[in-house]
Design a protein around this motif. Structure first.
Motif, PDB file in Angstrom:
ATOM      1  N   ALA A 189       0.769  -1.328   0.255  1.00 27.18           N
ATOM      2  CA  ALA A 189      -0.010   0.003  -0.183  1.00 27.18           C
ATOM      3  C   ALA A 189       0.945   1.194   0.007  1.00 27.18           C
ATOM      4  N   ARG A 241      -3.923  -0.134  -2.690  1.00 28.60           N
ATOM      5  CA  ARG A 241      -4.489  -0.959  -1.669  1.00 28.60           C
ATOM      6  C   ARG A 241      -5.337  -2.255  -2.078  1.00 28.60           C
ATOM      7  N   GLU A 284      -7.529  -1.661  -5.476  1.00 26.59           N
ATOM      8  CA  GLU A 284      -8.421  -0.404  -5.480  1.00 26.59           C
ATOM      9  C   GLU A 284      -8.222   0.305  -6.769  1.00 26.59           C
ATOM     10  N   VAL A 298       1.044  -8.322   6.572  1.00 25.20           N
ATOM     11  CA  VAL A 298       0.767  -7.031   6.767  1.00 25.20           C
ATOM     12  C   VAL A 298       1.251  -6.380   8.189  1.00 25.20           C
TER      13      VAL A 298
END
Length: 463
Positions: A202, A234, A250, A264
């Motif tokens: 991200a 993302r 996205e 993450v």
């Protein structure tokens, strides 16, 4: 039961991972009585689900690369597939031997090991089941867990690092969600094993906690290795259909894969142990501590991944040793995160200590840098690795300021970070290191050459 029935000790440690067992061993060595409470296995995440098994996988990956690429150096070899059962047997054997050795070491120090989940009931009191343990001091060392994201249900096709270390086959196509340390290490392993790999991060670059120089070098190397990257984008959702998972970003892109690794980051394991109920202060889930690792609760310390900062096993070791010595009255120096060496074991490796260039500018104002390309290093040429060493020094060029950051990228550069941490922690000047003799041919010469150039007397470089 009454408090008079509780087992008493100088030190009660909640958690037997890197920080907890290091604290126990050093405390026992100093003559303190110790109760060490662990709900799973001594060694914690690092030994059983983190550092050791992942580095065993990375070594297997390196061997696979050597077998595949032998012809490039005149060795007739080939990679006839990856036997994951054999790889896992090798990995588990390493873990098993180290676990047995740790158990024997702890037993030899007279440490009382309690199997079970502990709950902090207040200053100096920890309960396990129906039994209480009281300590003059208590150490919280409950470690961390693999984070996930809302809407992602872990299972057969969507796994965390815990599941990724025990796969029984190599997936053909993998999406790695997260371009930090864990993500790029697994991406490296699976690419070496023959998978198609895409890393999604991200933030704008891979390994965002490192100096931007390291990110640039790694991204360049990953392109050569045909590891795809998507940075600055993302995840929108992940959809499982049969034996595949579709990763929707996205940006509108969809990537179909056989496996999605959720990497993450790791969260502090501070819930379910009575911390909040006992009055231990936290911030964002992490236990709040001062520089001497004391919590706001009298006689209660916290070490390792439950505290804010670097989540590294060797930082946990250092924390544990510090607390044991502090409790024993030795007045040790606090552990500073800037001086803790950091290594990412992908191919190529990343190793660093001290400040990034950006952080150095914030702290020192003017700084200057020097980058030494490994193309000029004989051993690196023999190893067929590319990369570089970047030094960050305080003050203007020629001012003789101390080296405040060392950043390295290349095969096996993790082995150089021992010298690098001495350079940083002893506040060495470029001329100090330039005067040292580095054996030839070794990669350590790259550190020496870089400091020669920074000191204004380059040997194999143009300065």
């Amino acid at each position: 039961m009454s408090d008079s029935d509780a087992q008493a000790a100088d030190l009660v440690i909640l958690g037997g991972g890197s920080g907890g067992y290091a604290c126990a061993l050093r405390a026992a060595e100093l003559g303190l009585s110790v109760v060490l409470i662990e709900k799973d296995k001594l060694g914690g995440t690092c030994l059983h689900r983190g550092c050791i098994p992942t580095k065993a996988l990375l070594h297997a990956a390196e061997v696979a690369d050597h077998a595949r690429d032998g012809a490039k150096i005149g060795i007739r070899s080939s990679l006839d597939g990856v036997d994951m059962a054999g790889v896992n047997s090798y990995k588990d054997g390493v873990v098993g031997r180290l676990h047995k050795g740790l158990q024997n070491l702890v037993a030899s120090r007279g440490i009382s090991v309690v199997d079970g989940a502990g709950t902090l009931e207040g200053p100096g009191v920890v309960r396990v089941g129906d039994r209480r343990y009281t300590g003059r001091n208590v150490v919280l060392a409950t470690g961390s867990y693999a984070r996930s994201l809302p809407g992602l249900e872990l299972g057969e096709r969507i796994v965390s690092s815990d599941g990724a270390i025990s796969l029984d086959e190599v997936p053909d196509r993998v999406v790695v969600l997260g371009g930090g340390v864990i993500g790029v290490e697994f991406a490296s392993v699976w690419r070496s094993f023959g998978a198609e790999v895409t890393v999604v991060e991200a933030l704008p670059r891979l390994v965002p906690a490192e100096d931007e120089f390291c990110s640039t070098q790694l991204e360049r190397a990953f392109r050569r290795r045909r590891i795809a990257t998507r940075t600055g984008v993302r995840l929108e959702k992940a959809t499982r259909t049969g034996d595949t998972v579709t990763v929707s970003l996205e940006s509108g892109e969809e990537i179909e894969a056989d496996l999605l690794l959720v990497a993450v980051g790791r969260g502090p394991n501070t819930t379910g142990h009575g911390f909040a109920e006992a009055g231990v202060p936290t911030d964002g889930g992490f236990v709040t501590v001062d520089e001497r690792l004391r919590t706001g609760l009298d006689g209660v310390y916290a070490v390792g991944d439950v505290t804010p900062g670097l989540q590294l096993a060797h930082r946990g070791f250092a924390h544990g040793i510090f607390v044991a010595e502090d409790v024993a009255g030795l007045d040790p120096l606090p552990v500073a995160d800037d001086g803790v060496p950091r290594i990412t074991y992908c191919d190529p490796e990343i190793a660093s200590v001290g400040l990034t260039e950006a952080a150095a500018r914030e702290r020192h104002g003017e700084v200057h840098t020097l980058t030494y390309d490994l193309a000029g290093n004989g051993k690196s040429q023999i190893l067929r690795t590319s990369g570089a060493v970047k030094l960050v020094a305080a003050g203007p060029p020629g001012g003789g300021g101390a080296v405040v950051g060392v950043h390295m990228v290349g095969s096996r550069v993790g082995e150089l970070v021992g010298e690098a941490q001495l350079i940083y922690n002893w506040e060495a000047l470029p001329a100090d290191v330039a005067a040292l003799v580095h054996a030839h041919p070794t990669q350590s010469e790259a550190l020496g050459e870089a400091h020669l150039a920074l000191a204004g007397k380059p040997l194999h470089t143009h300065g």
